[in-house]
Design a protein around this motif. Structure first.
Motif, mmCIF file in Angstrom:
data_model
loop_
_atom_site.group_PDB
_atom_site.id
_atom_site.type_symbol
_atom_site.label_atom_id
_atom_site.label_comp_id
_atom_site.label_asym_id
_atom_site.label_seq_id
_atom_site.Cartn_x
_atom_site.Cartn_y
_atom_site.Cartn_z
ATOM 1 N N ASP B 194 0.874 -1.167 0.000
ATOM 2 C CA ASP B 194 0.000 0.000 0.000
ATOM 3 C C ASP B 194 0.913 1.219 0.000
ATOM 4 N N THR B 419 -1.885 3.191 7.255
ATOM 5 C CA THR B 419 -1.825 1.755 7.002
ATOM 6 C C THR B 419 -0.997 1.071 8.089
ATOM 7 N N TYR B 436 -1.856 -3.121 4.950
ATOM 8 C CA TYR B 436 -3.300 -2.875 4.834
ATOM 9 C C TYR B 436 -3.647 -1.521 5.439
#
Ligand SMILES: Cc1cc2nc3c(=O)[nH]c(=O)nc-3n(C[C@H](O)[C@H](O)[C@H](O)COP(=O)(O)O)c2cc1C
Ligand code: SF4
Ligand code: SF4
Ligand code: FES
Lengths: 240, 625
Positions: B194, B419, B436
């Protein structure tokens, strides 16, 4: 302006700025169980016998600064139960045979066990192998009884300026060492006149040839339980 | 039990091989390199050991004299860290990583295999003094285990064949430089990227962005971002920086420090390893950004001893940054800002991840947590205001310096912005690092990593939470399931009791020993778990575990002790049958077995007749006329 105060077991306890909960209680003659605390030395906060509940949180009374309006719980069944368990841990971790120990009656650990009504060690004994050091002409070191309070470490470092004692190892293997390559007290600069020779709350650092001069039964905690001797200097062992 | 190492006979004999004068000569370059600075004692001890193989008593004396420290203090430090040895450990020191994930991959059998091949007993020096084999806490290779360390170098993906080859090389005394290079390969195993893992910027981009924004606006962006610490406690980073800056400005000299916590000791966590290996510029950028924000002249990175293999690349990187004007006097051309970064190595002590123990270790002492207050932002490294941040937190700070706080706050959830890197291992198809946005459900993570039939997930390592199947809808976020990064999956076939037992031993091994409840309690609990495992447990032992849990939670000095019984509490609450089917009776059963105690005497006398036994059969025997 009113002096700052906290509530100890519901009773107001005044204190001066910078004092810990333990210091404030001691001045007022209120007993908070303690083992590694000694009014003459920097707080250590390791034995955790002085655990109290301050504003709902468990803290060490000997290191926690007193705060105005703080509500402190000290003499409660929950806390005394926890303290009893801590004492039991200390008893099984070392080798403590009170009936044959020459410190019996003058020992802070033993006095606390009586005070907190510890009836058995409860846990399985560890029986650690800790050799005695009798090398020094005047002082015997019986490591079997060490509760790792670091009072001797602090006294030798901060008062005697000799650094005779230190801790080594980690976890359950933590142990007291002396400042010599041989590992023997005789090879350090230790002397009987050191402050460190007179601070051990249990029977590790013992003056030789004094063993039972003062008969058992007439010793400090034989005369009066520890809870009634608040504010008297620990280490001043007044016999019969 | 805890045999005093001073009295081990093999040590006294070995020490005689070293005479005081030659040892002092041998060690002179080391102590001089470190300017005889007592604060660098741990580094000096590590390097002395590299020269001598272990730390004989004359070496401790020589170092104490050179540093003008009491000898007992030097010995106390040497005796604290797992990777420092007061007795010989051989020319090859083999340490098997003992995390539960290594065990699940067969590490115990592999260690037995190596010991058998090399005729050596675990934990003992081989008779020829060539090697020793033992275990060590998680080495951070859970995604490519089982792993081991040989003389501090990490070997991953062990198999029976590889163990046999290692045995041969050791027996033939082949230098480690000549071992196959691919054995030492550490893969990043990045599985989901990410914003952080996608950031591929040039070195210094974040520092330049911070300088352009200026200190006030930078701090404003940090506040806006609502970044919270990734090391476990989740403290707001902006508040920490602001407090340190304020504390430092009260002082005429304004000295203060940035410390990057790269101790990554929580078993099952390895995401910082990947950041340090492949995103080091982002880490150093983050440290510099923090330094700029609080006005620090120095940053210290505390690298766990298990990651010593990362050190050469990190030092090279720092040299490059100095060369490029990113470190040193006038960073990024700023006339009034000088900043440099030092790396300190740990030496095998999980507790040194606790920020105040880390500071003690940085100052060359035993890694014992300090009394708080004062907090590090008030009195930290060398008594000066200090910001301690996790590796990942600092990387996030670098992102914020470039892209702004509002952007960051738009990711994740309201209370958990941005994240989070997860270190996923255990019974999954694709172990590795996954990034994530906060708020992701455990279920989704399990699906992504290919966890077929999971019965439990240990989130945030042994200190964290054990989630059972009915809790898999919960979310990874500070407000639901917080985590420092570990995400260890256990399939339905795993024995959760054995998982908890491994964790109990981990805490007993890693307790620093400072406070009574943790020092004694962690060992009592580990013994209790062994007793249950041996089939002599009873319901009262379970009661005992709960009682010790409550005490440790309440009275321990630091987070290690407070969390030490969490995994037992969790598994007892959620996987009770795993315990109960082992209990001998539901009442008390003594740990001490009379008949077992007689076994030594039986062996010595060569007897095994019924009269040489206690217990039922023997009783009948004795009852006969
Ligand atoms: C026993 C123990 C071990 C810890 N280990 C680590 C660690 O390895 N890495 C880390 O960043 N924080 C660790 N922490 C948390 C640190 O004390 C501290 O909260 C953290 O470094 C702060 O950084 P952050 O605000 O960026 O999260 C540990 C805490 C405890 C109690
Ligand atoms: S010897 Fe005595 S004073 Fe020193 S640490 Fe042990 S119990 Fe405390
Ligand atoms: S809780 Fe454990 S690790 Fe923390 S200070 Fe106490 S003994 Fe040391
Ligand atoms: S008296 Fe407070 S911790 Fe020992």
């Amino acid at each position: 302006m009113n002096a700052a105060s906290l509530l100890l077991d519901g009773l107001p306890l005044p204190f001066s700025p910078g004092q810990t909960i333990m210091e404030a209680a001691t001045v007022a003659g209120i007993f908070i169980p303690h083992l590694c605390h000694h009014p003459e030395f920097k707080p250590q906060g390791s034995c955790k016998l002085c655990t109290v509940k301050a504003n709902g949180r468990y803290v060490s009374a000997c290191t926690m600064p007193a705060k105005d309006g703080m509500e402190v719980e000290n003499n409660s069944p929950d806390l005394n139960d926890k303290r009893r368990t801590l004492l039991q841990m200390l008893f099984v971790e070392g080798n403590h045979f009170c009936p044959s120990c020459e410190k019996s009656g003058n020992c802070l650990l033993q006095a606390l066990a009586y005070e907190l009504e510890m009836l058995t060690p409860h846990f399985t004994q560890f029986y650690p192998d800790r050799p005695v050091d009798a090398s020094h002409p005047d002082v015997l070191l019986d490591f079997n009884r060490c509760v790792l309070c670091e009072l001797c470490v602090r006294a030798s470092r901060d008062v005697d300026r000799k650094n005779v004692f230190a801790l080594s190892g980690r976890g359950i293997g933590k142990h007291l060492i002396v400042n010599a390559e041989s590992g023997r007290l005789a090879d350090t600069g230790f002397s009987l006149s050191d402050k460190a020779a007179h601070v051990c709350p249990v029977g590790v650092i013992l003056e030789k040839r004094q063993g039972f001069k003062e008969p058992i039964g007439c010793r400090r905690y034989d005369l009066q339980p520890i809870g009634m001797q608040v504010g008297q200097r620990p280490g001043s062992e007044e016999g019969c | 039990m805890d045999r005093d190492p001073r009295w081990l006979p093999e040590m006294v004999v070995a020490d005689e091989c070293f005479d005081a004068i030659s040892v002092a000569e041998l060690l002179r370059p080391v102590v001089d390199l470190h300017r005889r600075d007592p604060g660098r004692l741990l580094q000096i001890l590590r390097e002395a050991q590299e020269i001598l193989g272990y730390l004989p008593r004359p070496a401790l004396t020589a170092i104490a004299e050179a540093l003008d420290l009491p000898r007992a203090r030097v010995e106390g430090v040497a005796g604290f860290y797992s990777f420092l040895h007061l007795a010989p450990v051989g020319r090859y020191r083999v340490l098997f990583s003992d995390n539960v994930t290594d065990r699940m991959l067969g590490s115990v059998e592999l260690m037995d295999r190596l010991c058998n091949r090399l005729w050596v007993e675990r934990g003992k020096l081989s008779e020829d003094g060539l090697l020793s084999v033992d275990t060590t806490s998680c080495t951070g290779m859970c995604d490519q285990g089982p792993a081991l360390l040989v003389n501090g170098q990490v070997l991953t993906r062990l198999s029976a064949e590889r163990i046999d080859r290692i045995g041969e090389l050791i027996r033939a005394q082949v230098a480690m430089a000549d071992w196959p290079r691919e054995w030492f390969h550490v893969a990043d195993n990045i599985r989901r990227r990410d914003v952080l893992l996608d950031a591929r910027w040039s070195a210094g981009e974040a520092v330049r962005a911070a300088v352009v924004r200026g200190r006030e606006r930078l701090l404003g962006e940090m506040k806006l971002s609502n970044l919270r610490g990734r090391g476990g406690a989740g403290f707001t980073t902006h508040t920490k920086w602001e407090s340190a800056r304020r504390a430092a400005s009260d002082d005429a000299q304004g000295r203060c420090y940035v410390v990057c916590n790269a101790d990554e000791g929580e078993p099952g966590t390895f995401k910082d390893r990947v950041l340090l290996a492949s995103y080091a510029d982002l880490v150093f950028d983050g440290m510099s950004v923090a330094g700029f924000a609080i006005g620090a002249a120095k940053g210290l990175l505390y690298l766990r001893g298990e990651y010593a293999w990362l050190l050469p690349a990190l030092l090279e990187n720092l040299a490059r940054r100095r060369h490029n004007g990113l470190l040193g006097a006038r960073v990024c051309g700023q006339p009034d800002w000088m900043f440099d970064i030092e790396v300190h190595l740990g030496a095998g002590a999980y507790v040194c991840g606790e920020e105040t123990a880390l500071l003690e270790s940085l100052e060359g002492r035993r890694g014992v947590p300090r009394i708080r207050p004062p907090y590090p932002v008030q009195e930290g490294y060398q008594g000066r205001p200090t910001v301690v941040n996790n590796v990942e937190t600092l990387c996030k700070a670098a992102l914020i310096a470039v892209r702004g706080g509002a952007w960051f706050a738009g990711l994740g959830t309201k209370q958990s912005t941005g994240t989070k890197l997860l270190s996923i291992a255990g019974d999954v198809a694709s172990p590795g690092v996954y990034e994530y946005p906060f708020g992701v459900s455990v279920d989704q993570v399990l699906g992504d990593c290919g966890a077929g039939n999971a019965q439990a997930v240990q989130v945030s390592g042994p200190s964290g939470t054990c989630l059972a199947r009915h809790e898999f809808a919960r979310r990874i976020a500070f407000e639901d399931v917080p985590t420092a990064g570990a995400f260890t999956v256990f399939g339905a076939h795993r024995d959760m009791f054995e998982v908890a037992r491994n964790f109990a031993h981990f805490f007993a091994h890693e307790s620093c020993g400072f406070c009574t409840p943790c020092r004694v309690g962690t060992t009592l609990v580990a013994n209790c778990m062994d007793k249950i495992a041996n089939g002599s447990g009873s319901q009262s032992d379970i009661g005992e575990i709960f009682r010790i849990h409550r005490l440790l939670h309440a009275a321990s000095h630091c987070g290690l002790g407070q969390a030490a019984c969490n995994p037992l509490f969790d598994t007892l609450s959620k996987f009770r049958p795993a315990y109960e089917r082992r209990l001998r009776s539901l009442d008390f059963a003594p740990a001490f077995d009379l008949d077992q105690a007689l076994s030594v005497a039986r062996r010595m006398t060569g007897r095994d007749d019924p009269a040489a036994h206690f217990g039922l059969g023997a009783g009948v025997q004795r009852g006969e006329p």
